[in-house]
Design a protein around this motif. Structure first.
Motif, PDB file in Angstrom:
ATOM      1  N   ALA A 146      -1.010   7.243 -12.443  1.00  0.00           N
ATOM      2  CA  ALA A 146      -2.075   6.698 -11.600  1.00  0.00           C
ATOM      3  C   ALA A 146      -1.494   5.752 -10.547  1.00  0.00           C
ATOM      4  O   ALA A 146      -1.849   5.829  -9.361  1.00  0.00           O
ATOM      5  N   MET A 147      -0.593   4.876 -10.950  1.00  0.00           N
ATOM      6  CA  MET A 147       0.022   3.924 -10.019  1.00  0.00           C
ATOM      7  C   MET A 147       0.880   4.658  -8.984  1.00  0.00           C
ATOM      8  O   MET A 147       0.819   4.346  -7.786  1.00  0.00           O
ATOM      9  N   ARG A 148       1.651   5.633  -9.441  1.00  0.00           N
ATOM     10  CA  ARG A 148       2.505   6.389  -8.515  1.00  0.00           C
ATOM     11  C   ARG A 148       1.662   7.127  -7.476  1.00  0.00           C
ATOM     12  O   ARG A 148       2.011   7.181  -6.296  1.00  0.00           O
ATOM     13  N   MET A 149       0.531   7.680  -7.927  1.00  0.00           N
ATOM     14  CA  MET A 149      -0.346   8.413  -7.018  1.00  0.00           C
ATOM     15  C   MET A 149      -0.897   7.481  -5.934  1.00  0.00           C
ATOM     16  O   MET A 149      -0.902   7.826  -4.752  1.00  0.00           O
ATOM     17  N   LEU A 150      -1.338   6.296  -6.335  1.00  0.00           N
ATOM     18  CA  LEU A 150      -1.854   5.329  -5.369  1.00  0.00           C
ATOM     19  C   LEU A 150      -0.763   4.906  -4.389  1.00  0.00           C
ATOM     20  O   LEU A 150      -1.001   4.807  -3.178  1.00  0.00           O
ATOM     21  N   GLU A 151       0.431   4.661  -4.891  1.00  0.00           N
ATOM     22  CA  GLU A 151       1.530   4.221  -4.031  1.00  0.00           C
ATOM     23  C   GLU A 151       1.953   5.318  -3.058  1.00  0.00           C
ATOM     24  O   GLU A 151       2.248   5.038  -1.893  1.00  0.00           O
ATOM     25  N   ARG A 152       1.966   6.558  -3.527  1.00  0.00           N
ATOM     26  CA  ARG A 152       2.305   7.682  -2.645  1.00  0.00           C
ATOM     27  C   ARG A 152       1.323   7.777  -1.477  1.00  0.00           C
ATOM     28  O   ARG A 152       1.708   8.097  -0.355  1.00  0.00           O
ATOM     29  N   LYS A 153       0.065   7.476  -1.749  1.00  0.00           N
ATOM     30  CA  LYS A 153      -0.978   7.544  -0.712  1.00  0.00           C
ATOM     31  C   LYS A 153      -1.110   6.210   0.040  1.00  0.00           C
ATOM     32  O   LYS A 153      -2.021   6.040   0.836  1.00  0.00           O
ATOM     33  N   LYS A 154      -0.224   5.261  -0.265  1.00  0.00           N
ATOM     34  CA  LYS A 154      -0.215   3.933   0.366  1.00  0.00           C
ATOM     35  C   LYS A 154      -1.561   3.214   0.193  1.00  0.00           C
ATOM     36  O   LYS A 154      -2.080   2.591   1.121  1.00  0.00           O
ATOM     37  N   ILE A 155      -2.108   3.315  -1.003  1.00  0.00           N
ATOM     38  CA  ILE A 155      -3.374   2.657  -1.344  1.00  0.00           C
ATOM     39  C   ILE A 155      -3.056   1.382  -2.117  1.00  0.00           C
ATOM     40  O   ILE A 155      -2.341   1.421  -3.117  1.00  0.00           O
ATOM     41  N   SER A 156      -3.577   0.265  -1.629  1.00  0.00           N
ATOM     42  CA  SER A 156      -3.314  -0.994  -2.327  1.00  0.00           C
ATOM     43  C   SER A 156      -4.205  -1.090  -3.557  1.00  0.00           C
ATOM     44  O   SER A 156      -5.339  -0.611  -3.563  1.00  0.00           O
ATOM     45  N   TYR A 157      -3.666  -1.680  -4.603  1.00  0.00           N
ATOM     46  CA  TYR A 157      -4.400  -1.863  -5.855  1.00  0.00           C
ATOM     47  C   TYR A 157      -3.845  -3.084  -6.551  1.00  0.00           C
ATOM     48  O   TYR A 157      -2.757  -3.555  -6.216  1.00  0.00           O
ATOM     49  N   GLU A 158      -4.612  -3.580  -7.499  1.00  0.00           N
ATOM     50  CA  GLU A 158      -4.145  -4.680  -8.347  1.00  0.00           C
ATOM     51  C   GLU A 158      -4.010  -4.153  -9.764  1.00  0.00           C
ATOM     52  O   GLU A 158      -4.911  -3.462 -10.255  1.00  0.00           O
ATOM     53  N   ALA A 159      -2.907  -4.470 -10.424  1.00  0.00           N
ATOM     54  CA  ALA A 159      -2.693  -4.056 -11.815  1.00  0.00           C
ATOM     55  C   ALA A 159      -2.930  -5.246 -12.737  1.00  0.00           C
ATOM     56  O   ALA A 159      -2.489  -6.358 -12.453  1.00  0.00           O
ATOM     57  N   PHE A 160      -3.648  -4.983 -13.816  1.00  0.00           N
ATOM     58  CA  PHE A 160      -3.941  -6.009 -14.818  1.00  0.00           C
ATOM     59  C   PHE A 160      -3.471  -5.525 -16.187  1.00  0.00           C
ATOM     60  O   PHE A 160      -4.227  -4.879 -16.902  1.00  0.00           O
ATOM     61  N   PRO A 161      -2.212  -5.805 -16.543  1.00  0.00           N
ATOM     62  CA  PRO A 161      -1.762  -5.421 -17.879  1.00  0.00           C
ATOM     63  C   PRO A 161      -2.344  -6.372 -18.924  1.00  0.00           C
ATOM     64  O   PRO A 161      -2.632  -7.533 -18.626  1.00  0.00           O
ATOM     65  N   TYR A 162      -2.561  -5.858 -20.124  1.00  0.00           N
ATOM     66  CA  TYR A 162      -3.042  -6.699 -21.223  1.00  0.00           C
ATOM     67  C   TYR A 162      -2.446  -6.184 -22.523  1.00  0.00           C
ATOM     68  O   TYR A 162      -2.013  -5.035 -22.607  1.00  0.00           O
ATOM     69  N   GLU A 163      -2.396  -7.063 -23.505  1.00  0.00           N
ATOM     70  CA  GLU A 163      -1.820  -6.713 -24.800  1.00  0.00           C
ATOM     71  C   GLU A 163      -2.810  -5.897 -25.618  1.00  0.00           C
ATOM     72  O   GLU A 163      -3.932  -6.333 -25.865  1.00  0.00           O
ATOM     73  N   CYS A 164      -2.381  -4.720 -26.013  1.00  0.00           N
ATOM     74  CA  CYS A 164      -3.244  -3.856 -26.810  1.00  0.00           C
ATOM     75  C   CYS A 164      -2.396  -2.701 -27.339  1.00  0.00           C
ATOM     76  O   CYS A 164      -1.711  -2.038 -26.571  1.00  0.00           O
ATOM     77  N   ASP A 165      -2.450  -2.465 -28.637  1.00  0.00           N
ATOM     78  CA  ASP A 165      -1.638  -1.411 -29.242  1.00  0.00           C
ATOM     79  C   ASP A 165      -2.400  -0.129 -29.496  1.00  0.00           C
ATOM     80  O   ASP A 165      -1.809   0.916 -29.704  1.00  0.00           O
TER      81      ASP A 165
END
Length: 158
Positions: A9-28
Motif C-alpha cells: 500500500a505504501m509503495r503504491m502511494l509513493e509510486r503515484k507520488k501521493i502524500s500520506y501519513e503512516a501511523f504504526p502501532y503495537e499489535c500482534d
C-alpha cells in the motif's frame, strides 16, 4: 530507530507520488477497526475498514466502509452490478488479496478489484485506512484513494 518496512500500500502511494501519513502501532494479532482507531487517535467517523466480497458471478469486490458501520449487501451488490455479494471466507483473504485479516488495505492487493468507498468518505479530505499489515494505519486523501484504486463512491452501509 529502525526504518519502517514498506507495505505494498505504501509503495503504491509513493509510486503515484501521493502524500500520506503512516501511523504504526503495537499489535500482534487481529483487532477491530475501533481498537485500531483508538491506538492511533483517529476519529471513528474518519476511519474506514476494507471488506472483500464475492459476487454471484464469482468476481471479487472491495468495499471500504466506516469502522462503526456494516455493509448493506443489497446496496453493495447494486453498486457493482451483481445480484448478490457475500463476504469471502477468512481463510481466503490472504490468497485473494495478499493481505492478512486485520491488515487488508484497499491499496496494493494482488489484483486490482473493483472498489467502492461508502459515500460518507466524501465528507472528509482524508480518511484512515489499513496500511497493509496489522499494526499500521495510513491517513490518505480521499480524492487520491479514489484515483489510485479507480474506485467510486456509493451509499453502501446500513
Amino acid at each position: 530507530m529502525a526504518k519502517e518496512a514498506k507495505t505494498n500500500a505504501m509503495r503504491m502511494l509513493e509510486r503515484k507520488k501521493i502524500s500520506y501519513e503512516a501511523f504504526p502501532y503495537e499489535c500482534d494479532e487481529f483487532i477491530d477497526g475501533i481498537h485500531s482507531a483508538d491506538l492511533v487517535g483517529a476519529p471513528y467517523e474518519q476511519s474506514f475498514k476494507t471488506l472483500v466480497m464475492e459476487g454471484k458471478s464469482g468476481g471479487y469486490y472491495v468495499f471500504v466502509v466506516p469502522i462503526q458501520k456494516e455493509v448493506d449487501r443489497k446496496a453493495a451488490a447494486k453498486a457493482v452490478g451483481e445480484k448478490t455479494v457475500d463476504m469471502i471466507h477468512v481463510k481466503d483473504i490472504l490468497k485473494i488479496t495478499g493481505y492478512v485479516r486485520g491488515g487488508c488495505s484497499p491499496l496494493g492487493m494482488k489484483k486490482a478489484y473493483p472498489t467502492v468507498f461508502d459515500s460518507s468518505a466524501e465528507s472528509f479530505e482524508e480518511i484512515y485506512i489499513s496500511g497493509g499489515r496489522i499494526g499500521l494505519t495510513l491517513k490518505v486523501p480521499v480524492k487520491s484513494l479514489l484515483e489510485v484504486t479507480r474506485g467510486k463512491t456509493a451509499d453502501i452501509t446500513l
